[in-house]
Design a protein around this motif. Structure first.
Motif, PDB file in Angstrom:
ATOM      1  N   SER A 139     -24.573 -91.725  -1.440  1.00 38.34           N
ATOM      2  CA  SER A 139     -24.921 -91.284  -0.089  1.00 38.34           C
ATOM      3  C   SER A 139     -26.118 -90.347  -0.105  1.00 38.34           C
ATOM      4  CB  SER A 139     -23.714 -90.602   0.580  1.00 38.34           C
ATOM      5  OG  SER A 139     -23.500 -89.286   0.086  1.00 38.34           O
ATOM      6  N   TRP A 140     -26.203 -89.506  -1.140  1.00 36.25           N
ATOM      7  CA  TRP A 140     -27.341 -88.583  -1.243  1.00 36.25           C
ATOM      8  C   TRP A 140     -28.602 -89.302  -1.694  1.00 36.25           C
ATOM      9  CZ3 TRP A 140     -26.914 -84.717   1.624  1.00 36.25           C
ATOM     10  CH2 TRP A 140     -25.714 -84.017   1.776  1.00 36.25           C
ATOM     11  N   LEU A 141     -28.462 -90.221  -2.640  1.00 35.63           N
ATOM     12  CA  LEU A 141     -29.644 -90.956  -3.097  1.00 35.63           C
ATOM     13  C   LEU A 141     -30.238 -91.795  -1.971  1.00 35.63           C
ATOM     14  CD1 LEU A 141     -28.526 -92.105  -6.659  1.00 35.63           C
ATOM     15  CD2 LEU A 141     -30.010 -90.191  -6.058  1.00 35.63           C
ATOM     16  N   ALA A 142     -29.383 -92.382  -1.136  1.00 31.25           N
ATOM     17  CA  ALA A 142     -29.889 -93.146   0.003  1.00 31.25           C
ATOM     18  C   ALA A 142     -30.678 -92.246   0.946  1.00 31.25           C
ATOM     19  CB  ALA A 142     -28.727 -93.809   0.743  1.00 31.25           C
ATOM     20  N   GLN A 143     -30.179 -91.027   1.166  1.00 33.20           N
ATOM     21  CA  GLN A 143     -30.901 -90.084   2.025  1.00 33.20           C
ATOM     22  C   GLN A 143     -32.200 -89.615   1.367  1.00 33.20           C
ATOM     23  OE1 GLN A 143     -28.192 -87.149   4.151  1.00 33.20           O
ATOM     24  NE2 GLN A 143     -26.720 -88.123   2.754  1.00 33.20           N
ATOM     25  N   LEU A 144     -32.222 -89.640   0.039  1.00 33.08           N
ATOM     26  CA  LEU A 144     -33.445 -89.294  -0.700  1.00 33.08           C
ATOM     27  C   LEU A 144     -34.457 -90.436  -0.712  1.00 33.08           C
ATOM     28  CD1 LEU A 144     -31.859 -87.333  -3.650  1.00 33.08           C
ATOM     29  CD2 LEU A 144     -33.898 -86.565  -2.423  1.00 33.08           C
TER      30      LEU A 144
END
Length: 526
Positions: free
Chosen positions: A337-342
């Motif tokens: 979820s964080w990598l997608a936001q990154l």
């Protein structure tokens, strides 16, 4: 020799188009931290062969190398060509060319992740408490738990009194077990800001019923408030119940779906890995202990919290595909979820069977076929030292050298060899060492070419010398090169100056504005 170059304008356009870009700074970490483009990956020339295969796995990736006029990039280009990389160019004008073209430069390390953390707090107003408020809660024995989101070794160095080690990707999986009463306040900390912000927001995003907040400015803020830290603690998270796992799995999947994380199967993964036109990273985001007990062949051990914190180190090709896996979905979905936001195209591999975690042991970086060199034993080296005929060159990390090294050994940066050898008294023989011998082995033919003398590798590296029971010395006794191989973080250790800690926080506060000026990040905050 004429070298093909790539311009600032072209790289910027590729970043905005989400094309694969490997912009590589081949200087040592300390000068890299003094200024570099946002998405530059630091792969020092000294360690290039030991790191590049895992960090840039596809041989026809578009790679652009730069330095700041030291001449390192040209050497790196030749080495990469020899390793089979076919699409390597130099940055037009080097780092100065980037500056002259109006490119934004960032200081420090792991900047994409740190800047993203500031952006998250800016958009989501992530709740936090000042160090003085947290200490008062602890002094009052309030219903509160402190969860430290850093690596366990960082936690052991220094921690908030009473804090428990729960590295970032473990938080959503384990927080309910550590705070089963929904009235219990959860406080998340790291050394500075990023991992406490991301950890806190992970729990908020996952819908935990507890009041959750970050320790504002982490252990730095704690020290700046004049409060004492604990050292050498070993409190770690417990196992979780089936009910906790069930709730955490559903929460994590919901967050991943909201962030736009994609799903994949083992068959999909195999197809991606066979695709020669696209880079795919495969990361196992569980704890190192779980990974070593059994993992999917080909997966790299990258605990999820550190993967989000140091994405540029693990995935050095911006625009690549990232596939994550674990054994129950919680840590993979939260990390994804964080990598997608990154701004990454990220998949979670679903449907894996326990039997498919068939490989055991630690992860080892793929490296080129080692040079065949002549090796000597620690006993032979000791005899040569007694006869005064030998110079010992140590290529280990400088911090490790300072901790202990073979008496009389000269600490040397491989990329600084010609200069270093002018400071080392000439000898009849040269013996090279490092921690394991891998890096020293690469330097053997280079020292031979520069000295014209016989050069040997210490079998088993300095570890074999110690295992033989021979004495070591410590300190900066013989430095042939400047200690620029590692940037000392302003928040690390127990003796960081207050001014450096405050300056670091001030820098972090300014990252959102700097991201706006750069305008290539592609971050989104859910």
């Amino acid at each position: 020799m004429n070298y093909s170059t790539r311009s600032f304008t072209d790289i910027r356009a590729a970043l905005l188009a989400r094309e694969e870009v490997a912009l590589v700074d081949v200087r040592e970490e300390a000068p890299f931290a003094e200024g570099h483009p946002l998405f530059a990956a630091n792969i020092p020339l000294s360690k290039l062969e030991l790191e590049v295969f895992s960090r840039i796995p596809r041989r026809d990736t578009a790679i652009t190398l730069y330095d700041d006029g030291e001449g390192l990039a040209q050497i790196a280009l030749i080495r990469l060509k020899d390793l089979g990389y076919g699409n390597v160019r130099l940055l037009e004008g080097g780092l100065q060319g980037w500056r002259d073209a109006g490119g934004e430069l960032f200081i420090d390390v792991n900047v994409p992740s740190k800047a993203f953390g500031e952006l998250v707090e800016h958009h989501r107003h992530t709740p936090s408490l000042a160090a003085e408020e947290v200490k008062q809660l602890l002094d009052d024995k309030a219903d509160v738990v402190v969860l430290d989101a850093r690596r366990f070794d960082e936690y052991q160095t220094m921690s908030i009194p009473g804090g428990v080690s729960v590295p970032g990707a473990e938080l959503v999986l384990r927080a309910r077990e550590l705070a089963p009463d929904p009235q219990t306040r959860i406080i998340v900390n790291c050394a500075g800001r990023t991992r406490s912000i991301i950890g806190t927001q992970s729990l908020v995003n996952a819908g935990l019923p507890n009041p959750v907040c970050a320790l504002r400015n982490g252990t730095i803020g704690w020290l700046l408030a004049g409060q004492a830290l604990d050292h050498g603690q070993s409190r770690r998270f417990p196992a979780v119940s089936d009910r906790t796992l069930e709730l955490a799995s559903a929460d994590a999947r919901n967050v991943a779906d909201k962030a736009g994380v994609k799903r994949g199967s083992l068959a999909d993964l195999q197809a991606w890995q066979a695709d020669a036109t696209r880079t795919t990273y495969l990361f196992d985001v569980r704890t190192p202990e779980e990974y070593e007990a059994g993992h999917l062949p080909g997966a790299r051990s990258t605990p999820g919290g550190q993967l989000v914190q140091e994405t540029d180190h693990y995935a050095s090709v911006r625009g690549a595909r990232i596939a994550l896996l674990d054994d129950n979905g919680v840590r993979a979905n939260m990390s994804a979820s964080w990598l997608a936001q990154l701004g990454w195209e990220v998949y979670v591999i679903d449907g894996l069977m326990l039997s498919e975690f068939s490989e055991t042991g630690a992860w080892h970086a793929p490296i080129p076929t080692p040079w065949q060199v002549e090796e000597i034993s620690p006993q032979t080296l000791r005899q040569w030292q007694e006869q005064g005929r030998v110079a010992v060159l140590d290529f280990t990390a400088s911090a490790q050298y300072v901790k202990h090294h073979i008496p009389g050994a000269w600490w040397t940066l491989r990329a600084d060899l010609s200069s270093a050898l002018r400071k080392i008294p000439a000898a009849e023989h040269y013996v090279l060492t490092c921690g394991s011998g891998k890096l020293a082995r690469l330097a053997v033919p280079e020292v031979e070419a520069l000295t014209g003398k016989p050069v040997f590798l210490l079998q088993g590296g300095t570890a074999s010398w110690i295992a033989a029971g021979f004495d070591v010395e410590s300190g900066e006794t013989h430095l042939a090169s400047p200690r620029i191989d590692r940037y000392r973080r302003p928040y690390e250790g127990t003796d960081a100056p207050r001014e450096a800690m405050q300056a670091y926080l001030d820098w972090e506060f300014g990252l959102v504005e700097q991201l706006g000026r750069d305008a290539t990040h592609g971050f989104k905050v859910i």
